[in-house]
Design a protein around this motif. Structure first.
Motif, PDB file in Angstrom:
ATOM      1  N   ALA A 231      46.448  86.896  23.829  1.00 38.74           N
ATOM      2  CA  ALA A 231      46.800  88.265  23.457  1.00 38.74           C
ATOM      3  C   ALA A 231      46.226  88.621  22.095  1.00 38.74           C
ATOM      4  O   ALA A 231      45.719  89.738  21.893  1.00 38.74           O
ATOM      5  N   ASN A 232      46.284  87.688  21.149  1.00 35.59           N
ATOM      6  CA  ASN A 232      45.748  87.954  19.811  1.00 35.59           C
ATOM      7  C   ASN A 232      44.230  88.060  19.848  1.00 35.59           C
ATOM      8  O   ASN A 232      43.633  88.904  19.171  1.00 35.59           O
ATOM      9  N   THR A 233      43.601  87.207  20.649  1.00 37.06           N
ATOM     10  CA  THR A 233      42.150  87.301  20.839  1.00 37.06           C
ATOM     11  C   THR A 233      41.783  88.658  21.405  1.00 37.06           C
ATOM     12  O   THR A 233      40.840  89.320  20.941  1.00 37.06           O
TER      13      THR A 233
ATOM     14  N   PRO B 283      40.479  86.484  28.170  1.00 36.59           N
ATOM     15  CA  PRO B 283      41.762  87.191  28.305  1.00 36.59           C
ATOM     16  C   PRO B 283      41.754  88.211  29.451  1.00 36.59           C
ATOM     17  O   PRO B 283      40.742  88.851  29.721  1.00 36.59           O
ATOM     18  N   LEU B 284      42.904  88.357  30.087  1.00 33.92           N
ATOM     19  CA  LEU B 284      43.082  89.298  31.189  1.00 33.92           C
ATOM     20  C   LEU B 284      44.140  90.340  30.832  1.00 33.92           C
ATOM     21  O   LEU B 284      45.249  89.995  30.410  1.00 33.92           O
ATOM     22  N   SER B 285      43.785  91.613  31.039  1.00 30.85           N
ATOM     23  CA  SER B 285      44.743  92.708  30.898  1.00 30.85           C
ATOM     24  C   SER B 285      44.954  93.328  32.278  1.00 30.85           C
ATOM     25  O   SER B 285      43.992  93.600  33.001  1.00 30.85           O
ATOM     26  N   VAL B 286      46.211  93.555  32.632  1.00 30.53           N
ATOM     27  CA  VAL B 286      46.552  94.026  33.978  1.00 30.53           C
ATOM     28  C   VAL B 286      47.111  95.449  33.918  1.00 30.53           C
ATOM     29  O   VAL B 286      48.013  95.728  33.121  1.00 30.53           O
ATOM     30  N   ASP B 287      46.568  96.317  34.746  1.00 29.91           N
ATOM     31  CA  ASP B 287      47.118  97.670  34.875  1.00 29.91           C
ATOM     32  C   ASP B 287      48.346  97.593  35.779  1.00 29.91           C
ATOM     33  O   ASP B 287      48.227  97.321  36.977  1.00 29.91           O
TER      34      ASP B 287
ATOM     35  N   VAL C 156      59.195  90.351  25.247  1.00 30.81           N
ATOM     36  CA  VAL C 156      58.089  89.497  24.805  1.00 30.81           C
ATOM     37  C   VAL C 156      58.471  88.755  23.525  1.00 30.81           C
ATOM     38  O   VAL C 156      58.253  87.547  23.393  1.00 30.81           O
ATOM     39  N   ALA C 157      59.068  89.476  22.575  1.00 30.87           N
ATOM     40  CA  ALA C 157      59.476  88.866  21.311  1.00 30.87           C
ATOM     41  C   ALA C 157      60.539  87.782  21.542  1.00 30.87           C
ATOM     42  O   ALA C 157      60.490  86.698  20.946  1.00 30.87           O
ATOM     43  N   LYS C 158      61.468  88.085  22.424  1.00 31.36           N
ATOM     44  CA  LYS C 158      62.550  87.132  22.715  1.00 31.36           C
ATOM     45  C   LYS C 158      62.006  85.837  23.302  1.00 31.36           C
ATOM     46  O   LYS C 158      62.534  84.741  23.052  1.00 31.36           O
ATOM     47  N   SER C 159      60.937  85.948  24.072  1.00 28.98           N
ATOM     48  CA  SER C 159      60.359  84.764  24.713  1.00 28.98           C
ATOM     49  C   SER C 159      59.426  83.996  23.789  1.00 28.98           C
ATOM     50  O   SER C 159      58.973  82.900  24.124  1.00 28.98           O
ATOM     51  N   GLY C 160      59.114  84.591  22.638  1.00 30.05           N
ATOM     52  CA  GLY C 160      58.178  83.948  21.723  1.00 30.05           C
ATOM     53  C   GLY C 160      56.733  84.081  22.157  1.00 30.05           C
ATOM     54  O   GLY C 160      55.858  83.360  21.666  1.00 30.05           O
ATOM     55  N   SER C 161      56.467  85.018  23.073  1.00 29.20           N
ATOM     56  CA  SER C 161      55.110  85.231  23.584  1.00 29.20           C
ATOM     57  C   SER C 161      54.435  86.364  22.808  1.00 29.20           C
ATOM     58  O   SER C 161      54.968  86.869  21.816  1.00 29.20           O
ATOM     59  N   ASP C 162      53.282  86.763  23.276  1.00 31.20           N
ATOM     60  CA  ASP C 162      52.559  87.891  22.683  1.00 31.20           C
ATOM     61  C   ASP C 162      51.915  88.669  23.822  1.00 31.20           C
ATOM     62  O   ASP C 162      51.610  88.101  24.883  1.00 31.20           O
ATOM     63  N   LEU C 163      51.712  89.962  23.617  1.00 33.90           N
ATOM     64  CA  LEU C 163      51.146  90.814  24.661  1.00 33.90           C
ATOM     65  C   LEU C 163      50.590  92.069  24.034  1.00 33.90           C
ATOM     66  O   LEU C 163      51.244  92.684  23.181  1.00 33.90           O
ATOM     67  N   PHE C 164      49.384  92.470  24.449  1.00 30.86           N
ATOM     68  CA  PHE C 164      48.796  93.736  24.011  1.00 30.86           C
ATOM     69  C   PHE C 164      49.237  94.813  25.000  1.00 30.86           C
ATOM     70  O   PHE C 164      48.891  94.760  26.186  1.00 30.86           O
ATOM     71  N   VAL C 165      50.002  95.773  24.519  1.00 32.58           N
ATOM     72  CA  VAL C 165      50.521  96.845  25.375  1.00 32.58           C
ATOM     73  C   VAL C 165      49.702  98.109  25.153  1.00 32.58           C
ATOM     74  O   VAL C 165      49.741  98.721  24.078  1.00 32.58           O
ATOM     75  N   ASN C 166      48.940  98.488  26.153  1.00 32.39           N
ATOM     76  CA  ASN C 166      48.111  99.686  26.103  1.00 32.39           C
ATOM     77  C   ASN C 166      48.861 100.813  26.822  1.00 32.39           C
ATOM     78  O   ASN C 166      49.080 100.740  28.034  1.00 32.39           O
ATOM     79  N   ALA C 167      49.281 101.813  26.066  1.00 37.38           N
ATOM     80  CA  ALA C 167      50.050 102.915  26.641  1.00 37.38           C
ATOM     81  C   ALA C 167      49.083 103.968  27.178  1.00 37.38           C
ATOM     82  O   ALA C 167      48.332 104.591  26.420  1.00 37.38           O
ATOM     83  N   ARG C 168      49.121 104.165  28.478  1.00 40.30           N
ATOM     84  CA  ARG C 168      48.262 105.168  29.098  1.00 40.30           C
ATOM     85  C   ARG C 168      49.035 106.472  29.260  1.00 40.30           C
ATOM     86  O   ARG C 168      50.134 106.490  29.811  1.00 40.30           O
ATOM     87  N   SER C 169      48.428 107.562  28.782  1.00 43.44           N
ATOM     88  CA  SER C 169      49.028 108.876  28.970  1.00 43.44           C
ATOM     89  C   SER C 169      48.084 109.756  29.779  1.00 43.44           C
ATOM     90  O   SER C 169      46.880 109.811  29.508  1.00 43.44           O
ATOM     91  N   ASP C 170      48.640 110.452  30.759  1.00 42.02           N
ATOM     92  CA  ASP C 170      47.834 111.299  31.640  1.00 42.02           C
ATOM     93  C   ASP C 170      47.804 112.756  31.200  1.00 42.02           C
ATOM     94  O   ASP C 170      47.634 113.661  32.019  1.00 42.02           O
ATOM     95  N   VAL C 171      47.946 112.973  29.897  1.00 44.38           N
ATOM     96  CA  VAL C 171      47.917 114.337  29.348  1.00 44.38           C
ATOM     97  C   VAL C 171      46.666 115.082  29.798  1.00 44.38           C
ATOM     98  O   VAL C 171      46.745 116.236  30.235  1.00 44.38           O
ATOM     99  N   PHE C 172      45.502 114.419  29.716  1.00 41.96           N
ATOM    100  CA  PHE C 172      44.237 115.052  30.109  1.00 41.96           C
ATOM    101  C   PHE C 172      43.990 114.896  31.604  1.00 41.96           C
ATOM    102  O   PHE C 172      43.600 115.849  32.274  1.00 41.96           O
TER     103      PHE C 172
END
Length: 265
Positions: A4-6, A77-81, A131-147
Motif C-alpha cells: 500500500a505504501n509503495t 501492488p494491486l488496487s481493486v475497484d 484497516v487501522a485496527k488491523s494494523g494494515s495499510d490501504l490506499f483508498v481512492n474515492a471515486r465521485s461521479d459528479v462529471f
C-alpha cells in the motif's frame, strides 16, 4: 515497505501513474509484464469477465475469488475497484474491504454514484478504522461521479467535485477519482483546490499524460476502455469465423502461445 505504501508513493510524481486496467488474472499478469508498476482493476471489465452486467450486480464472493486469482500471479501492488462496496451499510462495506486487504491488495476504488456524498464518507471512515485496527495499510481512492453522471448542473460540477473531495479527504481517503473530467480549466481548478492526488479516466478529448501532469493530475486510468476493445475485437473475429470459417482471420497479430505460457511459468 508495504504494498500500500509503495502504491501510495507512485502517486507522488510529476507524471501521472498510468494504469491500463485489468479485468482478470490473465490480463493483470500480461499488463504487469509490460512494465506496469501497479495493477488496477476495472469494475466493468471485472463484471463482464464473470458473466454479470456492470453496475453493482456482481456478488461479492465472486470479487473475492477473482482477486485471489489475480494476487496469485502478481508481484506489483494491486488496487481493486469495489464499486460502492457491495452494500449500503458502512460496517458491511468495511468487512468486505478487509477480506480483500487480507488477500494482500494495496488499494481500492470506492464510489458515490447516485448515493449521498455523506454515505461514501461514512464508508471511507469505516474502512479506515477497520484497516487501522488491523494494523494494515490501504490506499483508498474515492471515486465521485459528479462529471460522469452529471450529479449537478454542469457549471456547478467543479465546485461540487472540490467539496466532495474535501469531505472524502476528511473521512480518510488517499485519492480523488473523477471519471469524465476532461476540460483543462476544470482539472486545474480542482487540482489547485484539493489536497488529494487527482485521478482521471482516459476518454476522447482528454489531454495526454505529460500535459495532465502539468495540470496537477497524479493518476490516469484506462477504465473499461481496453477490455471493451478486446471484446470488440473478439466480436469481429467470432463473426468472421462463424460466417466464413477462414483460418486466416485468426492470424491478425495474435500473442504467441509460448509468450502467453511464459507469463504463468
Amino acid at each position: 515497505m508495504s504494498n500500500a505504501n509503495t502504491f501510495r508513493q507512485l502517486h507522488d510524481n510529476s507524471t501521472p501513474l498510468r494504469l491500463p486496467n485489468a479485468w482478470d488474472a490473465g490480463s493483470a499478469r500480461l499488463i504487469e509484464a509490460q512494465g506496469a508498476p501497479a495493477i488496477a482493476t476495472t469494475s466493468a471489465g471485472f463484471a463482464w469477465a464473470l458473466g454479470y452486467p456492470d453496475g453493482r450486480a456482481l456478488p461479492f464472493d465472486e470479487v473475492v475469488a477473482s482477486v485471489r486469482r489475480i494476487i496469485r500471479v502478481l508481484n506489483v501492488p494491486l488496487s481493486v475497484d469495489v464499486e460502492h462496496g457491495y452494500s449500503d451499510d458502512p460496517n458491511t462495506v468495511a468487512n468486505h474491504v478487509m477480506q480483500l486487504v487480507d488477500l494482500g491488495i494495496a488499494g481500492i476504488n470506492i464510489e458515490d454514484g447516485p448515493d449521498a456524498a455523506s454515505l461514501l464518507a461514512a464508508k471511507i471512515e469505516a474502512i479506515r478504522n477497520a484497516v487501522a485496527k488491523s494494523g494494515s495499510d490501504l490506499f483508498v481512492n474515492a471515486r465521485s461521479d459528479v462529471f460522469l453522471a452529471s450529479l449537478v448542473d454542469k457549471a456547478k460540477q467543479p465546485q461540487e467535485a472540490i467539496a466532495r473531495g474535501e469531505l472524502y479527504a476528511s473521512a480518510g481517503a488517499d485519492g480523488l477519482f473523477l471519471p469524465a473530467l476532461v476540460q483543462p480549466a476544470d482539472i486545474e481548478a480542482i487540482t489547485s483546490a484539493t489536497r488529494l492526488p487527482l485521478n482521471v479516466m482516459a476518454l476522447p478529448g482528454l489531454a495526454d499524460a505529460t500535459t495532465l501532469g502539468k495540470l496537477g493530475v497524479r493518476r490516469l486510468s484506462a477504465g473499461s476502455g481496453i477490455s471493451q476493445i478486446v471484446l470488440g475485437k473478439t466480436k469481429t473475429l467470432a463473426q468472421d469465423f462463424l460466417k466464413h470459417g477462414r483460418s486466416e482471420a485468426l492470424d491478425d497479430q495474435p500473442l504467441p502461445y509460448g509468450e502467453i505460457q511464459g507469463l504463468f511459468a
